[in-house]
Scaffold this active site. Structure first.
Site, short mmCIF file in Angstrom:
data_model
loop_
_atom_site.label_atom_id
_atom_site.label_comp_id
_atom_site.label_asym_id
_atom_site.label_seq_id
_atom_site.Cartn_x
_atom_site.Cartn_y
_atom_site.Cartn_z
N ASN A 11 0.87 -1.18 0.00
CA ASN A 11 0.00 0.00 0.00
C ASN A 11 0.90 1.23 0.00
O ASN A 11 1.50 1.56 1.03
CB ASN A 11 -0.90 -0.05 1.25
CG ASN A 11 -1.76 1.19 1.38
OD1 ASN A 11 -1.80 2.04 0.49
ND2 ASN A 11 -2.45 1.31 2.51
N TRP A 12 0.98 1.87 -1.16
CA TRP A 12 1.92 2.99 -1.30
C TRP A 12 1.37 4.31 -0.75
O TRP A 12 2.06 5.33 -0.77
CB TRP A 12 2.31 3.16 -2.78
CG TRP A 12 3.10 2.00 -3.33
CD1 TRP A 12 3.56 0.92 -2.62
CD2 TRP A 12 3.52 1.80 -4.69
NE1 TRP A 12 4.24 0.06 -3.47
CE2 TRP A 12 4.24 0.58 -4.74
CE3 TRP A 12 3.37 2.54 -5.87
CZ2 TRP A 12 4.79 0.08 -5.92
CZ3 TRP A 12 3.91 2.04 -7.06
CH2 TRP A 12 4.62 0.83 -7.07
N LYS A 13 0.12 4.29 -0.30
CA LYS A 13 -0.50 5.46 0.34
C LYS A 13 -0.26 6.73 -0.48
O LYS A 13 -0.27 6.68 -1.70
CB LYS A 13 0.00 5.59 1.78
CG LYS A 13 -0.23 4.31 2.58
CD LYS A 13 -0.10 4.48 4.06
CE LYS A 13 -0.27 3.14 4.73
NZ LYS A 13 -0.24 3.22 6.17
N HIS A 97 -9.65 0.49 4.79
CA HIS A 97 -8.35 0.68 5.44
C HIS A 97 -8.54 1.53 6.69
O HIS A 97 -9.38 2.44 6.71
CB HIS A 97 -7.35 1.34 4.48
CG HIS A 97 -5.96 1.35 5.04
ND1 HIS A 97 -5.55 2.31 5.93
CD2 HIS A 97 -4.93 0.50 4.88
CE1 HIS A 97 -4.30 2.04 6.29
NE2 HIS A 97 -3.91 0.95 5.67
N GLU A 99 -7.06 3.94 7.91
CA GLU A 99 -6.96 5.40 7.72
C GLU A 99 -8.26 5.96 7.15
O GLU A 99 -8.65 7.09 7.45
CB GLU A 99 -5.74 5.73 6.84
CG GLU A 99 -4.45 5.56 7.64
CD GLU A 99 -3.24 5.14 6.84
OE1 GLU A 99 -3.24 5.28 5.61
OE2 GLU A 99 -2.29 4.62 7.47
N GLU A 168 -5.72 -5.91 10.22
CA GLU A 168 -4.71 -4.89 10.50
C GLU A 168 -5.06 -4.21 11.83
O GLU A 168 -5.86 -3.26 11.85
CB GLU A 168 -4.69 -3.84 9.40
CG GLU A 168 -4.40 -4.40 8.02
CD GLU A 168 -3.88 -3.31 7.11
OE1 GLU A 168 -2.72 -3.39 6.70
OE2 GLU A 168 -4.62 -2.35 6.84
N GLY A 174 1.85 1.51 11.04
CA GLY A 174 2.73 2.66 10.95
C GLY A 174 3.36 3.03 12.28
O GLY A 174 3.92 4.12 12.43
N SER A 214 3.06 -2.94 10.42
CA SER A 214 4.52 -2.91 10.61
C SER A 214 5.20 -4.21 10.19
O SER A 214 6.17 -4.65 10.83
CB SER A 214 4.88 -2.54 12.06
OG SER A 214 4.34 -1.27 12.37
N GLY A 235 2.57 -1.32 4.48
CA GLY A 235 2.66 0.11 4.19
C GLY A 235 4.11 0.53 4.07
O GLY A 235 4.73 0.43 3.01
N GLY A 236 4.68 0.96 5.19
CA GLY A 236 6.03 1.54 5.19
C GLY A 236 7.08 0.71 4.46
O GLY A 236 7.86 1.25 3.66
C1 PEP Z 1 -1.00 -0.34 6.12
O1 PEP Z 1 -1.05 0.84 5.88
O2 PEP Z 1 -1.88 -1.10 5.67
C2 PEP Z 1 0.08 -0.83 6.97
C3 PEP Z 1 0.00 -2.04 7.44
O3 PEP Z 1 1.11 0.05 7.21
P1 PEP Z 1 2.53 -0.31 7.92
O4 PEP Z 1 3.05 -1.54 7.25
O5 PEP Z 1 3.37 0.89 7.68
O6 PEP Z 1 2.22 -0.55 9.36
#
Ligand code: PEP
Length: 253
Positions: A11-13, A97, A99, A168, A174, A214, A235-236
């Protein structure tokens, strides 16, 4: 041996330019070609879909979108219909998601509508679910998961193969905090039980459930070793090939 594919999704957000998104897409394709054992999906921002699509063309890497509106067309300034995403070459969309739920106030009712419109638009769906830290501390994790999974109510069982779930926990997204493999496994097993309630045992046995929160090269192997963890939504660590590449190569053969 599970009947489920391992799915590694990035997920490149709200990151990148068209040039850097295109470059990362090419790097992901090369890495996926070298380690084709997982299903690989990338979720660029809307405005980069076309650039990324061109760079993924004829590779096994799937193009996804991060969100969609619940209507097909209409007076919805600033929004994107799932039909438009399909037209742009996206094959899958994230719904719910954390967010979107927490920063943009998207309710379970609204997300249920998005999920159904996306399926009608011929997009596959990854439904994201997960509890906050406060909900976990008050012992409500399974209640929250059941409430969020209710978005599947009214979806025909024949559509189940086009749905995946991403568990999640909000407190792990994050933050650098990862659920222990045991905590994640417990939530995944409950999620699989809820899939069975909605769609029956065959769908529960075959629907991939991804873990997100994470995930990084240092923890992916022990997470994927859990019986009900079938992949990762990242994500990250999806933002550089140095971190994302090892997640693709860690997928079990
Ligand atoms: C996400 O945004 O779906 C996510 C899991 O982010 P991260 O890996 O940065 O925790």
């Amino acid at each position: 041996m599970t009947q489920r594919p391992t799915v590694i999704a990035g997920n490149w957000k709200m990151h990148f330019t068209k040039r850097t998104a295109s470059r990362l897409a090419r790097e992901v394709v090369a890495m996926h070609n070298a380690h084709p054992q997982s299903e690989c999906i990338v979720f660029p921002t809307f405005v980069h879909l076309e650039h990324v699509r061109r760079n993924l063309k004829n590779s096994g890497v799937v193009l996804g979108a991060q969100n969609c509106h619940e209507a097909k067309t209409g007076a919805c300034t600033g929004e994107i219909s799932p039909y438009m995403l399909r037209d742009m070459g996206a094959e899958v969309v994230l719904v719910g998601h954390s967010e979107r739920r927490h920063d943009f106030g998207e309710s379970n009712e609204r997300l249920a509508k998005k999920l159904k419109t996306a399926l009608r638009a011929k997009l596959d769906v990854i439904l994201c679910i997960g509890e906050t830290q406060a909900e976990r501390e008050s012992g409500d994790t399974f209640v929250v998961l059941a409430r969020q999974m209710a978005a599947l109510k009214g979806v025909k069982a024949e559509l189940a193969p086009r749905i995946r779930i991403a568990y999640e926990p909000v407190w792990a997204i994050g933050t650098g905090l990862t659920a222990t493999p045991e905590i994640a496994q417990e939530a995944h097993a409950e999620t699989r039980r809820l899939i069975a309630e909605h769609f029956g045992p065959d769908a529960a046995a075959t629907m991939p459930i991804l873990y997100g929160g994470s995930v990084k090269p240092a923890n992916v192997t022990e997470l994927l070793a859990q019986p009900d963890i079938d992949g990762a939504l990242v994500g990250g660590a999806s933002l550089t090939i140095e971190n994302f590449g090892p997640l693709l190569s860690a997928a079990p053969k």
